[in-house]
Structure formats: C-alpha cells, structure tokens
Design a protein around this motif. Structure first.
Motif, PDB file in Angstrom:
ATOM      1  N   GLU A   1       4.338   9.071   6.083  1.00  0.00           N
ATOM      2  CA  GLU A   1       2.836   8.539   6.683  1.00  0.00           C
ATOM      3  C   GLU A   1       2.702   7.445   7.470  1.00  0.00           C
ATOM      4  OE1 GLU A   1      -1.319   8.054   6.790  1.00  0.00           O
ATOM      5  OE2 GLU A   1      -0.686   7.513   5.373  1.00  0.00           O
ATOM      6  N   VAL A   2       3.812   6.200   7.202  1.00  0.00           N
ATOM      7  CA  VAL A   2       4.102   4.868   7.645  1.00  0.00           C
ATOM      8  C   VAL A   2       5.331   5.651   8.311  1.00  0.00           C
ATOM      9  CG1 VAL A   2       5.058   2.881   7.394  1.00  0.00           C
ATOM     10  CG2 VAL A   2       3.466   3.270   6.019  1.00  0.00           C
TER      11      VAL A   2
ATOM     12  N   GLY B   1       0.444  -0.888   0.044  1.00  0.00           N
ATOM     13  CA  GLY B   1      -0.143  -0.141  -0.122  1.00  0.00           C
ATOM     14  C   GLY B   1       0.570   1.401  -0.042  1.00  0.00           C
ATOM     15  N   ILE B   2       1.995   1.440  -0.112  1.00  0.00           N
ATOM     16  CA  ILE B   2       3.276   2.201   0.546  1.00  0.00           C
ATOM     17  C   ILE B   2       2.799   2.939  -1.760  1.00  0.00           C
ATOM     18  CG2 ILE B   2       5.220   3.211   0.863  1.00  0.00           C
ATOM     19  CD1 ILE B   2       5.599   1.821   3.338  1.00  0.00           C
ATOM     20  N   ARG B   3       2.535   3.779  -1.811  1.00  0.00           N
ATOM     21  CA  ARG B   3       2.217   4.357  -3.252  1.00  0.00           C
ATOM     22  C   ARG B   3       2.956   4.701  -3.676  1.00  0.00           C
ATOM     23  NH1 ARG B   3      -1.041   0.514  -3.034  1.00  0.00           N
ATOM     24  NH2 ARG B   3      -2.125  -0.415  -4.144  1.00  0.00           N
ATOM     25  N   SER B   4       3.426   6.269  -2.948  1.00  0.00           N
ATOM     26  CA  SER B   4       4.214   7.523  -2.891  1.00  0.00           C
ATOM     27  C   SER B   4       5.286   7.426  -2.155  1.00  0.00           C
ATOM     28  CB  SER B   4       2.825   7.882  -2.959  1.00  0.00           C
ATOM     29  OG  SER B   4       2.166   8.361  -1.821  1.00  0.00           O
ATOM     30  N   GLU B   5       5.237   9.020  -2.252  1.00  0.00           N
ATOM     31  CA  GLU B   5       6.312   9.273  -0.927  1.00  0.00           C
ATOM     32  C   GLU B   5       5.634   9.783  -0.321  1.00  0.00           C
ATOM     33  OE1 GLU B   5      10.097  10.884   1.108  1.00  0.00           O
ATOM     34  OE2 GLU B   5       9.320   9.176  -0.875  1.00  0.00           O
ATOM     35  N   ASP B   6       4.494  10.727   0.301  1.00  0.00           N
ATOM     36  CA  ASP B   6       3.212  10.151   1.226  1.00  0.00           C
ATOM     37  C   ASP B   6       2.813   9.691   1.945  1.00  0.00           C
ATOM     38  OD1 ASP B   6       4.086  13.518   0.162  1.00  0.00           O
ATOM     39  OD2 ASP B   6       2.015  13.265  -0.452  1.00  0.00           O
TER      40      ASP B   6
ATOM     41  N   VAL C   1      13.597   3.988  12.792  1.00  0.00           N
ATOM     42  CA  VAL C   1      12.500   3.770  11.346  1.00  0.00           C
ATOM     43  C   VAL C   1      13.266   3.972  10.207  1.00  0.00           C
ATOM     44  CG1 VAL C   1      10.303   4.100  10.251  1.00  0.00           C
ATOM     45  CG2 VAL C   1      10.782   4.193  12.510  1.00  0.00           C
ATOM     46  N   CYS C   2      13.659   2.885   9.275  1.00  0.00           N
ATOM     47  CA  CYS C   2      14.186   3.549   8.152  1.00  0.00           C
ATOM     48  C   CYS C   2      13.055   2.848   7.189  1.00  0.00           C
ATOM     49  CB  CYS C   2      15.099   2.767   8.250  1.00  0.00           C
ATOM     50  SG  CYS C   2      14.795   3.304   5.654  1.00  0.00           S
ATOM     51  N   VAL C   3      11.940   3.232   6.083  1.00  0.00           N
ATOM     52  CA  VAL C   3      10.422   2.834   5.303  1.00  0.00           C
ATOM     53  C   VAL C   3      11.377   3.131   4.120  1.00  0.00           C
ATOM     54  CG1 VAL C   3       8.338   3.162   4.378  1.00  0.00           C
ATOM     55  CG2 VAL C   3       9.006   3.263   6.884  1.00  0.00           C
ATOM     56  N   ASP C   4      11.284   2.294   3.379  1.00  0.00           N
ATOM     57  CA  ASP C   4      12.046   1.985   1.623  1.00  0.00           C
ATOM     58  C   ASP C   4      10.217   1.563   0.704  1.00  0.00           C
ATOM     59  OD1 ASP C   4      12.124   1.181  -0.335  1.00  0.00           O
ATOM     60  OD2 ASP C   4      13.973   0.128  -0.164  1.00  0.00           O
ATOM     61  N   GLY C   5       9.800   3.044   0.549  1.00  0.00           N
ATOM     62  CA  GLY C   5       9.012   2.422  -0.117  1.00  0.00           C
ATOM     63  C   GLY C   5       8.661   1.823  -1.695  1.00  0.00           C
TER      64      GLY C   5
END
Length: 75
Positions: A21-22, A12-17, A35-39
């Motif tokens: 958010e995550v 569900g991570i489809r964009s930088e936004d 935290v590190c999130v790789d979209g």
C-alpha cells in the motif's frame, strides 16, 4: 529532469499488504520515478523530481493513509 532521494522512516507497516500500500501510494504521485519499501526496517526510499513534487507531498500522502512518518532524510 533532476532527481532527489528521500528516505522515510515509517511506523505502522505491519504486513506485506501495508508495504504494498505504501509503495502504491508513493508511486502514484506525479514526479516519483522509483520507490522501494522495506517493511521489516520500516523504511521507504523514494526517487523523485523536486521540480514537480515537493517532499512534503510524499510525506503527507503516507500520513494521510494512516502511517506515521517518524523521520526523513534527503540523500
């Protein structure tokens, strides 16, 4: 303070936004130190203190925001 690493596979991570958010959701949880999130990969790496934060709390926070956690791994 002890720490554990948790890797979440998130759909569900489809964009930088979405990525931001995550990241913001996970960082706002007491006991989370990094935290590190790789979209692109759809993953989040979370370093947290399991004495203050159960991993279910991290997973549920992401799911409550409308994302799907497909798998998770402790490292």
């Amino acid at each position: 303070m002890g720490s554990e690493n948790l890797i979440l596979r998130i759909e569900g991570i489809r964009s930088e936004d979405d990525r931001l958010e995550v990241k913001k959701i996970l960082e706002s949880i007491n006991g989370v130190s990094w935290v590190c999130v790789d979209g692109t990969a759809g993953t989040a790496v979370v370093v947290f203190d399991p004495d203050h934060t159960p991993q279910d709390e991290l997973i549920n926070a992401v799911m409550e925001a409308g994302y799907t956690v497909k798998r998770f791994f402790n490292c």
